[in-house]
Design a protein around this motif. Structure first.
Motif, PDB file in Angstrom:
ATOM      1  N   ASN A 335       0.820  -1.210   0.000  1.00 45.88           N
ATOM      2  CA  ASN A 335       0.000   0.000   0.000  1.00 45.88           C
ATOM      3  C   ASN A 335       0.852   1.259   0.000  1.00 45.88           C
ATOM      4  O   ASN A 335       0.490   2.252  -0.624  1.00 45.88           O
ATOM      5  N   LEU A 336       1.993   1.232   0.686  1.00 50.17           N
ATOM      6  CA  LEU A 336       2.869   2.403   0.672  1.00 50.17           C
ATOM      7  C   LEU A 336       3.477   2.616  -0.713  1.00 50.17           C
ATOM      8  O   LEU A 336       3.589   3.759  -1.182  1.00 50.17           O
ATOM      9  N   LEU A 337       3.872   1.528  -1.382  1.00 47.34           N
ATOM     10  CA  LEU A 337       4.417   1.659  -2.740  1.00 47.34           C
ATOM     11  C   LEU A 337       3.335   2.087  -3.720  1.00 47.34           C
ATOM     12  O   LEU A 337       3.597   2.832  -4.673  1.00 47.34           O
ATOM     13  N   ASP A 338       2.118   1.612  -3.491  1.00 44.74           N
ATOM     14  CA  ASP A 338       1.006   2.045  -4.348  1.00 44.74           C
ATOM     15  C   ASP A 338       0.763   3.547  -4.185  1.00 44.74           C
ATOM     16  O   ASP A 338       0.509   4.260  -5.162  1.00 44.74           O
ATOM     17  N   ASN A 339       0.864   4.044  -2.933  1.00 48.04           N
ATOM     18  CA  ASN A 339       0.750   5.486  -2.711  1.00 48.04           C
ATOM     19  C   ASN A 339       1.850   6.239  -3.447  1.00 48.04           C
ATOM     20  O   ASN A 339       1.626   7.319  -4.018  1.00 48.04           O
ATOM     21  N   ALA A 340       3.061   5.661  -3.466  1.00 50.05           N
ATOM     22  CA  ALA A 340       4.181   6.320  -4.158  1.00 50.05           C
ATOM     23  C   ALA A 340       3.906   6.460  -5.649  1.00 50.05           C
ATOM     24  O   ALA A 340       4.161   7.515  -6.248  1.00 50.05           O
ATOM     25  N   THR A 341       3.392   5.395  -6.291  1.00 50.54           N
ATOM     26  CA  THR A 341       3.103   5.467  -7.727  1.00 50.54           C
ATOM     27  C   THR A 341       2.015   6.490  -8.018  1.00 50.54           C
ATOM     28  O   THR A 341       2.066   7.185  -9.039  1.00 50.54           O
ATOM     29  N   ARG A 342       1.035   6.576  -7.131  1.00 47.65           N
ATOM     30  CA  ARG A 342      -0.049   7.550  -7.362  1.00 47.65           C
ATOM     31  C   ARG A 342       0.406   8.981  -7.114  1.00 47.65           C
ATOM     32  O   ARG A 342      -0.289   9.921  -7.504  1.00 47.65           O
ATOM     33  N   HIS A 343       1.546   9.156  -6.468  1.00 45.99           N
ATOM     34  CA  HIS A 343       2.100  10.498  -6.271  1.00 45.99           C
ATOM     35  C   HIS A 343       3.321  10.704  -7.172  1.00 45.99           C
ATOM     36  O   HIS A 343       4.275  11.407  -6.809  1.00 45.99           O
ATOM     37  N   HIS A 344       3.290  10.023  -8.334  1.00 45.75           N
ATOM     38  CA  HIS A 344       4.231  10.286  -9.433  1.00 45.75           C
ATOM     39  C   HIS A 344       5.671   9.879  -9.118  1.00 45.75           C
ATOM     40  O   HIS A 344       6.613  10.467  -9.662  1.00 45.75           O
ATOM     41  N   ALA A 345       5.876   8.888  -8.251  1.00 40.73           N
ATOM     42  CA  ALA A 345       7.230   8.401  -7.995  1.00 40.73           C
ATOM     43  C   ALA A 345       7.587   7.349  -9.040  1.00 40.73           C
ATOM     44  O   ALA A 345       6.738   6.575  -9.474  1.00 40.73           O
ATOM     45  N   ASP A 346       8.860   7.326  -9.452  1.00 37.20           N
ATOM     46  CA  ASP A 346       9.313   6.281 -10.366  1.00 37.20           C
ATOM     47  C   ASP A 346      10.388   5.401  -9.733  1.00 37.20           C
ATOM     48  O   ASP A 346      10.868   4.444 -10.354  1.00 37.20           O
ATOM     49  N   SER A 347      10.807   5.756  -8.492  1.00 41.75           N
ATOM     50  CA  SER A 347      11.758   4.902  -7.779  1.00 41.75           C
ATOM     51  C   SER A 347      11.450   4.959  -6.286  1.00 41.75           C
ATOM     52  O   SER A 347      11.004   5.989  -5.776  1.00 41.75           O
ATOM     53  N   ALA A 348      11.700   3.841  -5.618  1.00 42.05           N
ATOM     54  CA  ALA A 348      11.478   3.758  -4.169  1.00 42.05           C
ATOM     55  C   ALA A 348      12.585   2.900  -3.576  1.00 42.05           C
ATOM     56  O   ALA A 348      13.065   1.962  -4.208  1.00 42.05           O
ATOM     57  N   ARG A 349      12.961   3.242  -2.338  1.00 40.42           N
ATOM     58  CA  ARG A 349      13.997   2.483  -1.647  1.00 40.42           C
ATOM     59  C   ARG A 349      13.458   2.052  -0.283  1.00 40.42           C
ATOM     60  O   ARG A 349      12.884   2.871   0.455  1.00 40.42           O
ATOM     61  N   ILE A 350      13.651   0.783   0.050  1.00 42.72           N
ATOM     62  CA  ILE A 350      13.238   0.239   1.342  1.00 42.72           C
ATOM     63  C   ILE A 350      14.506  -0.109   2.113  1.00 42.72           C
ATOM     64  O   ILE A 350      15.271  -0.979   1.712  1.00 42.72           O
ATOM     65  N   THR A 351      14.716   0.611   3.217  1.00 44.27           N
ATOM     66  CA  THR A 351      15.917   0.433   4.034  1.00 44.27           C
ATOM     67  C   THR A 351      15.520  -0.154   5.388  1.00 44.27           C
ATOM     68  O   THR A 351      14.596   0.359   6.035  1.00 44.27           O
ATOM     69  N   VAL A 352      16.217  -1.206   5.796  1.00 48.58           N
ATOM     70  CA  VAL A 352      15.934  -1.855   7.084  1.00 48.58           C
ATOM     71  C   VAL A 352      17.197  -1.788   7.934  1.00 48.58           C
ATOM     72  O   VAL A 352      18.290  -2.102   7.470  1.00 48.58           O
ATOM     73  N   ARG A 353      17.012  -1.336   9.202  1.00 51.05           N
ATOM     74  CA  ARG A 353      18.139  -1.310  10.144  1.00 51.05           C
ATOM     75  C   ARG A 353      17.672  -1.836  11.503  1.00 51.05           C
ATOM     76  O   ARG A 353      16.472  -1.843  11.807  1.00 51.05           O
ATOM     77  N   GLU A 354      18.634  -2.271  12.285  1.00 47.52           N
ATOM     78  CA  GLU A 354      18.336  -2.816  13.618  1.00 47.52           C
ATOM     79  C   GLU A 354      18.446  -1.699  14.647  1.00 47.52           C
ATOM     80  O   GLU A 354      19.471  -1.042  14.767  1.00 47.52           O
ATOM     81  N   GLU A 355      17.352  -1.473  15.382  1.00 48.00           N
ATOM     82  CA  GLU A 355      17.330  -0.427  16.401  1.00 48.00           C
ATOM     83  C   GLU A 355      16.108  -0.659  17.295  1.00 48.00           C
ATOM     84  O   GLU A 355      14.984  -0.310  16.917  1.00 48.00           O
ATOM     85  N   ASN A 356      16.337  -1.237  18.490  1.00 48.01           N
ATOM     86  CA  ASN A 356      15.220  -1.606  19.374  1.00 48.01           C
ATOM     87  C   ASN A 356      14.188  -2.438  18.617  1.00 48.01           C
ATOM     88  O   ASN A 356      13.008  -2.106  18.563  1.00 48.01           O
ATOM     89  N   GLY A 357      14.631  -3.503  18.022  1.00 42.85           N
ATOM     90  CA  GLY A 357      13.823  -4.258  17.072  1.00 42.85           C
ATOM     91  C   GLY A 357      14.355  -3.961  15.698  1.00 42.85           C
ATOM     92  O   GLY A 357      15.570  -4.026  15.448  1.00 42.85           O
ATOM     93  N   ILE A 358      13.482  -3.592  14.804  1.00 49.23           N
ATOM     94  CA  ILE A 358      13.925  -3.161  13.474  1.00 49.23           C
ATOM     95  C   ILE A 358      13.159  -1.905  13.061  1.00 49.23           C
ATOM     96  O   ILE A 358      12.014  -1.693  13.469  1.00 49.23           O
ATOM     97  N   ILE A 359      13.809  -1.091  12.257  1.00 51.13           N
ATOM     98  CA  ILE A 359      13.214   0.120  11.679  1.00 51.13           C
ATOM     99  C   ILE A 359      13.187  -0.066  10.166  1.00 51.13           C
ATOM    100  O   ILE A 359      14.223  -0.346   9.550  1.00 51.13           O
ATOM    101  N   MET A 360      12.012   0.084   9.579  1.00 51.71           N
ATOM    102  CA  MET A 360      11.845  -0.064   8.136  1.00 51.71           C
ATOM    103  C   MET A 360      11.480   1.314   7.559  1.00 51.71           C
ATOM    104  O   MET A 360      10.473   1.910   7.953  1.00 51.71           O
ATOM    105  N   ARG A 361      12.285   1.802   6.638  1.00 54.69           N
ATOM    106  CA  ARG A 361      12.069   3.134   6.048  1.00 54.69           C
ATOM    107  C   ARG A 361      11.774   2.973   4.571  1.00 54.69           C
ATOM    108  O   ARG A 361      12.531   2.351   3.834  1.00 54.69           O
ATOM    109  N   VAL A 362      10.655   3.550   4.125  1.00 55.64           N
ATOM    110  CA  VAL A 362      10.241   3.527   2.721  1.00 55.64           C
ATOM    111  C   VAL A 362      10.342   4.948   2.180  1.00 55.64           C
ATOM    112  O   VAL A 362       9.630   5.847   2.650  1.00 55.64           O
TER     113      VAL A 362
END
Length: 433
Positions: A335-362
């Motif tokens: 759903n987040l990537l679908d929102n990106a396409t509807r807001h005219h994005a042509d590239s997306a990056r998903i970054t995952v890091r360990e910090e009190n569990g895990i942090i996922m950044r889109v």
């Protein structure tokens, strides 16, 4: 909106008023009784004193005849609280005490108790003999009133003191008795009806039992209603997913066999069908989000590979193998990537890091979110007031984060849009790192 009043403050005020009214009433009642008794006691003492003076003067007059001049009885200089006069038949004072006035205290010769105006309380007694003498013994009326006032004052002080002690004790008891109400309020505040392990603590006061039963019954109705809605939504989503998958397959066949002029329309139709399928998948995950996540090990790269969107290039970075609920994570990312396409994005990056569990950044390079709207969306997400504020994508992603014990944050970016999901329940899969 008017601020509600406090039960404790209202009861405390009532207790103080009752104590004050009680003190005044007790003081008035006691003062009335005491004044009556004190008046009787003082009248009795005055009469007894008059009897003694009468006896002494009678013996003195028998031994010593009266002279024509006014005389006073010999005595040391002192302040007299009790005065006396001997008055002849002509109304002349012929013998008196030191502080007694020269004028007769009374114009009448009637025996008994009477008042000489507001100044004296007088006992009149006839002295037997040929001289027709009468004895007036008087007590200062102001002193009598002062004695009554002091009695009332002491009574009021003791009554107010006892009332103050009672008020303080009642306030302390009231505070203690309201503790179970506060404890029940705290328990209700943290009570989650959807958590099967959660239960309201037993009440310790009979008066709280109806409230406890009402909250428990309301929780049961809420659970049943949510269960019915979840069952309906899950059945509806399952019923839609199979036809949509068949529709996508038929459209794929039609694209291969159709003439070139129909291909654009078929492509738009297939894109719409794919979006509808993603919405259905999101709905399935959404109505699972109230339950515990099913933690499994998976690789982010493999999961993202299956989330394809026309015109959007998606890459992953950081930690690859993690433990979380893959279905919920896939639904949130889709759903987040679908929102990106509807807001005219042509590239997306998903970054995952360990910090009190895990942090996922889109992050994407789309048109982004204006600062004012971003603040409004963040406030709605934090308060979980999704209705009329957020779309399905942000709502679902926040519910997925909350299912993993975390939150969703809209990051401040100069260009594009970045969203972080904190997942404290998630972890790095050390077996694949």
């Amino acid at each position: 909106m008017k601020t509600p009043t406090s039960i404790r403050s209202r009861l405390s005020t009532s207790v103080v008023l009752i104590a004050l009214v009680w003190s005044v009433a007790v003081t008035a009642a006691v003062w009335t009784v005491v004044r009556h008794e004190i008046d009787e006691l003082q009248d009795s003492a005055l009469d007894e004193s008059a009897q003694i003076i009468f006896g002494l003067l009678s013996r003195h007059l028998q031994r010593t005849p009266l002279s024509d001049e006014q005389t006073t009885m010999p005595a040391p200089t002192h302040v007299e609280h009790l005065i006396w006069q001997v008055v002849d038949m002509n109304g002349r004072s012929v013998m008196r005490s030191h502080d007694a006035p020269e004028r007769p205290l009374l114009d009448t010769r009637t025996p008994g108790l009477s008042n000489a105006g507001d100044a004296w309380r007088v006992v009149t007694m006839e002295i037997p003999g040929a001289e027709n003498l009468v004895l007036h013994v008087a007590q200062d009326a102001g002193e009598r009133r002062e004695i009554g006032f002091e009695a009332a004052q002491y009574t009021a002080q003791f009554a107010l003191g006892i009332s103050l002690i009672c008020v303080l004790w009642l306030r302390w008891r009231l505070k203690r008795e309201l503790i179970p109400v506060a404890e029940l309020s705290d328990a209700v505040r943290t009570f989650d009806p959807l958590d099967q392990r959660a239960a309201l603590p037993a009440v310790t006061r009979v008066e709280l039992e109806p409230m406890h039963h009402a909250i428990t019954a309301l929780s049961g109705r809420l659970i049943q209603r949510i269960a019915n809605e979840k069952a309906f939504s899950a059945h509806a989503a399952h019923a839609l997913r199979t036809p949509l998958a068949g529709l996508d397959a038929q459209l794929a066949v039609a694209l291969r066999e159709s003439p070139a002029e129909l291909r654009p329309r078929l492509l738009r139709t297939r894109a719409a069908a794919n979006r509808l399928q993603r919405v259905v998948t999101a709905l399935l995950a959404l109505f699972r989000s109230g339950s515990e996540p099913v933690m499994q090990s998976f690789c982010m790269h493999d999961l993202v590979t299956h989330l394809t969107f026309d015109g959007l290039t998606t890459t992953t970075d950081g930690v690859d193998c993690i433990r979380a609920d893959p279905d919920l994570i896939a639904a949130a990312l889709m759903n987040l990537l679908d929102n990106a396409t509807r807001h005219h994005a042509d590239s997306a990056r998903i970054t995952v890091r360990e910090e009190n569990g895990i942090i996922m950044r889109v992050s994407d390079n789309g048109s982004g979110i204006p600062p004012a709207k971003r603040a409004m969306l963040q406030q709605a997400i934090s308060a979980q007031t999704y209705s009329e504020h957020t779309g399905l994508g942000l709502m679902l992603a926040d519910l997925v984060a909350r299912a993993h014990g975390g939150t969703l944050t809209l990051c401040d970016e100069a260009a594009g849009c970045s969203i972080e999901l904190s997942l404290p329940y998630g972890s790095v899969d050390s077996g694949h790192s």
